[in-house]
Design an enzyme around this catalytic site. Structure first.
Site, PDB file in Angstrom:
ATOM      1  N   LYS A  35       0.914  -1.049  -0.031  1.00 14.11           N
ATOM      2  CA  LYS A  35       0.037  -0.179  -0.040  1.00 14.11           C
ATOM      3  C   LYS A  35       0.852   1.148  -0.057  1.00 14.11           C
ATOM      4  O   LYS A  35       1.961   1.283   0.214  1.00 14.11           O
ATOM      5  CB  LYS A  35      -0.855   0.123   1.135  1.00 14.11           C
ATOM      6  CG  LYS A  35      -0.160   0.105   2.445  1.00 14.11           C
ATOM      7  CD  LYS A  35      -1.077  -0.166   3.826  1.00 14.11           C
ATOM      8  CE  LYS A  35      -0.331  -0.180   5.078  1.00 14.11           C
ATOM      9  NZ  LYS A  35      -1.259  -0.742   6.313  1.00 14.11           N
ATOM     10  N   TYR A 255      16.602  29.429   9.335  1.00 16.86           N
ATOM     11  CA  TYR A 255      15.559  30.385   9.864  1.00 16.86           C
ATOM     12  C   TYR A 255      15.460  30.101  11.398  1.00 16.86           C
ATOM     13  O   TYR A 255      15.654  29.193  11.907  1.00 16.86           O
ATOM     14  CB  TYR A 255      14.205  29.547   9.178  1.00 16.86           C
ATOM     15  CG  TYR A 255      13.851  29.806   7.731  1.00 16.86           C
ATOM     16  CD1 TYR A 255      13.764  31.196   7.318  1.00 16.86           C
ATOM     17  CD2 TYR A 255      13.780  28.832   6.728  1.00 16.86           C
ATOM     18  CE1 TYR A 255      13.560  31.319   5.979  1.00 16.86           C
ATOM     19  CE2 TYR A 255      13.619  29.229   5.372  1.00 16.86           C
ATOM     20  CZ  TYR A 255      13.426  30.307   5.041  1.00 16.86           C
ATOM     21  OH  TYR A 255      13.221  30.557   3.633  1.00 16.86           O
TER      22      TYR A 255
HETATM   23  C1  LIG Z   1      -0.239  -1.697   6.835  1.00 14.19           C
HETATM   24  C2  LIG Z   1      -1.094  -3.121   7.251  1.00 14.19           C
HETATM   25  C3  LIG Z   1      -0.275  -4.081   7.604  1.00 14.19           C
HETATM   26  C4  LIG Z   1       1.165  -3.824   7.512  1.00 14.19           C
HETATM   27  O1  LIG Z   1       1.807  -3.485   8.734  1.00 14.19           O
HETATM   28  P1  LIG Z   1       3.396  -3.462   9.072  1.00 14.19           P
HETATM   29  O2  LIG Z   1       3.354  -2.818  10.375  1.00 14.19           O
HETATM   30  O3  LIG Z   1       3.877  -2.528   8.066  1.00 14.19           O
HETATM   31  O4  LIG Z   1       3.901  -4.794   8.686  1.00 14.19           O
HETATM   32  C5  LIG Z   1      -0.996  -5.390   7.722  1.00 14.19           C
HETATM   33  N1  LIG Z   1      -1.992  -5.198   7.739  1.00 14.19           N
HETATM   34  C6  LIG Z   1      -3.098  -4.210   7.673  1.00 14.19           C
HETATM   35  C7  LIG Z   1      -4.316  -4.479   7.917  1.00 14.19           C
HETATM   36  C8  LIG Z   1      -2.430  -3.162   7.315  1.00 14.19           C
HETATM   37  O5  LIG Z   1      -3.047  -1.994   7.332  1.00 14.19           O
END
Ligand SMILES: *Cc1c(COP(=O)(O)O)cnc(C)c1O
Length: 358
Positions: A35, A255
């Site tokens: 994702k 800054y």
């Molecule tokens: C993003 C996500 C994962 C992966 O999580 P990590 O901590 O990056 O391993 C697994 N399951 C769901 C439902 C997620 O949204």
């Protein structure tokens, strides 16, 4: 290439990390979580690298799934939040996507849908995250309903951990108990493990792991070197020194002058700023590597540049600077910016030159 700000993605490292995840439970399956553009690493590149060995991929939404299908990825792809509107079901069917069902509206939409082929559904239980999923009271009824629908081909039970990266948290145990109790008489495959559980919680391996952050070479256990030692960082963010000056004690940098030199200081200006994805929140002293030598951020990060300490270093205009990656863990940098490696990785912007290895 003109401006030297560069993010280098090492696809061999990601393949290595996927194998590390798989090796935790070789007989079970693992969805590679890609994702958010594979946590900023490039979802199409990552999926193509893994397509011959990944049991499937997981994305947040149909837009991310269709991007992979259009790139020719044929592996199973799970929509982790399911669909947002019922009209997505046509594409879910056409492209053979797997969908999470986390609420009654999604379930009802499937029951009403006229589908060309039945769906693979992952039914989500809320075991304590309180973000998505059916409450324990409603879960079994949802399971029975879906089981009876001609629109559903297969069911997988899933939930998500709130604190699996914190071995001291009692939440993990409570969530596992709730999952086992609620799903006891639901004879279907199960999935609970994120990266942290994949690496350290065999009792949560069930049938499908869902590793995300470890694929990109960052351990969810920020303070513990053991998991990190098995992983290879996949993203390296670099740039170069573009200007150098010598400052006297009392002179301020950047800054609002948040750093005031206490001693004669040699300062390098680097072509990297918050508009590239380097966090503005980074504090004075945030570690960087200059020509491989450890140094630190001085003053506030600006949009396109930041300043680093070159005092006593072999360095000048043109010297390379690494912000995180192969030689400096994102997990070491993130706390200086009050954040986690996940946001560093997903924050890189399109202005940064992208180099893909492997
Ligand atoms: C993003 C996500 C994962 C992966 O999580 P990590 O901590 O990056 O391993 C697994 N399951 C769901 C439902 C997620 O949204």
């Amino acid at each position: 290439m003109a401006r030297p700000a560069t993010v280098t993605i090492d696809l061999d490292a990601i393949a290595h990390n996927y194998r590390v995840a798989k090796s935790q439970a070789p007989a079970r399956k693992a969805l590679a979580v890609v994702k958010a553009n594979a946590y900023g690493h490039g979802a199409i590149d990552v999926a193509r690298k893994l397509e011959t060995e990944a049991d499937g991929f997981a994305v947040a939404c149909i837009e991310e799934a269709l991007e992979l299908r259009e790139a020719g990825i044929r592996n199973p792809i799970l929509l982790l939040e399911g669909f947002f509107q019922a009209d997505e079901l046509a594409d879910i069917g056409r492209h053979d996507l797997w969908t999470v069902v986390h609420n009654q509206a999604q379930l009802d939409a499937i029951a009403r849908a006229d589908l060309s082929a039945p769906l693979n559904v992952w039914l989500k239980l809320d075991t304590g995250m309180h973000r998505l999923g059916f409450a324990p009271d409603a879960y079994r009824a949802a399971y029975r309903r879906l089981k009876a629908l001609p629109q559903v081909r297969s069911l997988t039970l899933m939930s998500h951990f709130t604190s699996a990266e914190d071995p001291a948290s009692p939440a993990t145990r409570h969530q596992l108990e709730r999952f086992e109790r609620v799903s006891r008489d639901c004879p279907s495959p199960r999935s609970f493990a994120n990266s942290a559980a994949t690496m350290t919680l065999p009792e949560a391996h069930h049938d499908w792991q869902r590793p995300g952050i470890i694929l990109y070479g960052a351990s969810p256990f920020v303070a513990d070197p053991e998991v990190q030692a098995q992983l290879k960082p996949a993203m390296t963010l670099t740039s170069e020194v573009i200007a150098v000056r010598e400052l006297r004690p009392g002179e301020a940098i950047g800054y609002n002058g948040t750093w005031v030199c206490e001693a004669p200081t040699r300062v390098g200006t680097v072509a990297m700023g918050y508009a590239d994805g380097y966090p503005r929140q980074a504090r004075n002293g945030t570690p960087v590597l200059v020509n491989g030598q450890r140094s630190r951020l001085l003053g506030r990060v600006s949009m396109d540049m930041l300043m680093v300490d070159l005092t006593g270093l072999e360095a000048g205009v043109g010297s390379s600077v690494e912000f995180w990656g192969r030689n400096l863990l994102a997990n070491e940098v993130a706390p200086w910016c009050d954040t986690i490696a996940y946001t560093l990785f997903t924050g890189i912007t399109r202005r940064v030159h992208r180099r893909v290895l492997g």
